[in-house]
Scaffold this active site. Structure first.
Site, PDB file in Angstrom:
ATOM      1  N   ALA A 106       0.839  -1.199   0.000  1.00  0.00           N
ATOM      2  CA  ALA A 106       0.000   0.000   0.000  1.00  0.00           C
ATOM      3  C   ALA A 106       0.871   1.243   0.000  1.00  0.00           C
ATOM      4  O   ALA A 106       2.019   1.216   0.451  1.00  0.00           O
ATOM      5  CB  ALA A 106      -0.926   0.003   1.221  1.00  0.00           C
ATOM      6  N   ASP A 107       0.309   2.325  -0.498  1.00  0.00           N
ATOM      7  CA  ASP A 107       0.947   3.633  -0.425  1.00  0.00           C
ATOM      8  C   ASP A 107      -0.130   4.684  -0.199  1.00  0.00           C
ATOM      9  O   ASP A 107      -1.165   4.658  -0.875  1.00  0.00           O
ATOM     10  CB  ASP A 107       1.732   3.955  -1.703  1.00  0.00           C
ATOM     11  CG  ASP A 107       2.554   5.206  -1.520  1.00  0.00           C
ATOM     12  OD1 ASP A 107       3.535   5.156  -0.735  1.00  0.00           O
ATOM     13  OD2 ASP A 107       2.208   6.248  -2.101  1.00  0.00           O
ATOM     14  N   THR A 108       0.109   5.559   0.749  1.00  0.00           N
ATOM     15  CA  THR A 108      -0.862   6.607   1.082  1.00  0.00           C
ATOM     16  C   THR A 108      -0.241   7.963   0.796  1.00  0.00           C
ATOM     17  O   THR A 108       0.906   8.223   1.168  1.00  0.00           O
ATOM     18  CB  THR A 108      -1.274   6.512   2.564  1.00  0.00           C
ATOM     19  OG1 THR A 108      -1.852   5.226   2.798  1.00  0.00           O
ATOM     20  CG2 THR A 108      -2.294   7.594   2.921  1.00  0.00           C
TER      21      THR A 108
END
Length: 191
Positions: free
Chosen positions: A73-75
């Site tokens: 994931a990347d936010t």
């Protein structure tokens, strides 16, 4: 989720918040993080950036066995057409929080699910509305909560979330770094 218990789930993240959120789904997993260059083309913006980086993190796992599932994931935080990642120091954290003060911004998390034969990606967007913050409040938050590992220089589950977040439209867990409801539905589709 019984079929998922047959898989070895690998969370490719150092984030304690992502570990906590994945545990809340009742999943057993291990963590393994590959070093990845998180840069992206200048022409990208918004969700495309989060998806691109999540995809790069998934692709870093060269070998995924039949019984394995890798979650990456990347936010990012977007405000005023700017992407705010993790601040590198106090001054950058202060600038980011000053920019968010009194405004609406979007928190976007891109997620990649990698199995032996494919990568499935999706994203979630949450609108967050901040109250106006003064310099003393921003200074207090940075000095007491050290937000250097968080996109946009804040964690909604911390003090700043209690005093600055007026309301949100969308997933709360997405703002923490992992949209659990959407992730759960995507995992079911994989079964």
């Amino acid at each position: 989720m019984e079929d998922l218990s047959q898989k070895t789930i690998i969370l490719a993240s150092k984030s304690p918040r992502r570990k906590e959120l994945l545990s809340a789904l009742g999943l057993t997993f291990k963590t393994d993080v590959k070093e990845v260059d998180e840069s992206y083309p200048d022409t990208m913006n918004g969700a495309a950036v989060a998806l691109y980086i999540a995809g790069k993190k998934a692709e870093a796992f060269d070998v995924v066995y039949d019984n394995e599932l890798v979650i990456t994931a990347d936010t990012i935080v977007c405000v005023d057409d700017l992407i705010l990642g993790k601040p590198k120091d106090y001054d950058e954290a202060f600038q980011m929080l000053t920019r968010l003060s009194g405004k609406r911004h979007e928190v976007i998390t891109g997620v990649a699910l990698k199995t032996r034969d494919r990568i499935r990606t999706f994203h979630e967007v949450t609108a967050v509305y901040f109250n106006q913050l003064n310099d003393e409040q921003i200074k207090y938050y940075i000095e007491n909560f050290e937000p250097y590992d968080k996109a946009g220089a804040y964690g909604i589950q911390e003090w700043i979330g209690a005093v600055a977040v007026r309301h949100i439209d969308g997933s709360y867990t997405n703002v923490m770094g992992l949209p659990t409801a959407k992730l759960y539905n995507e995992l079911i589709k994989l079964l």
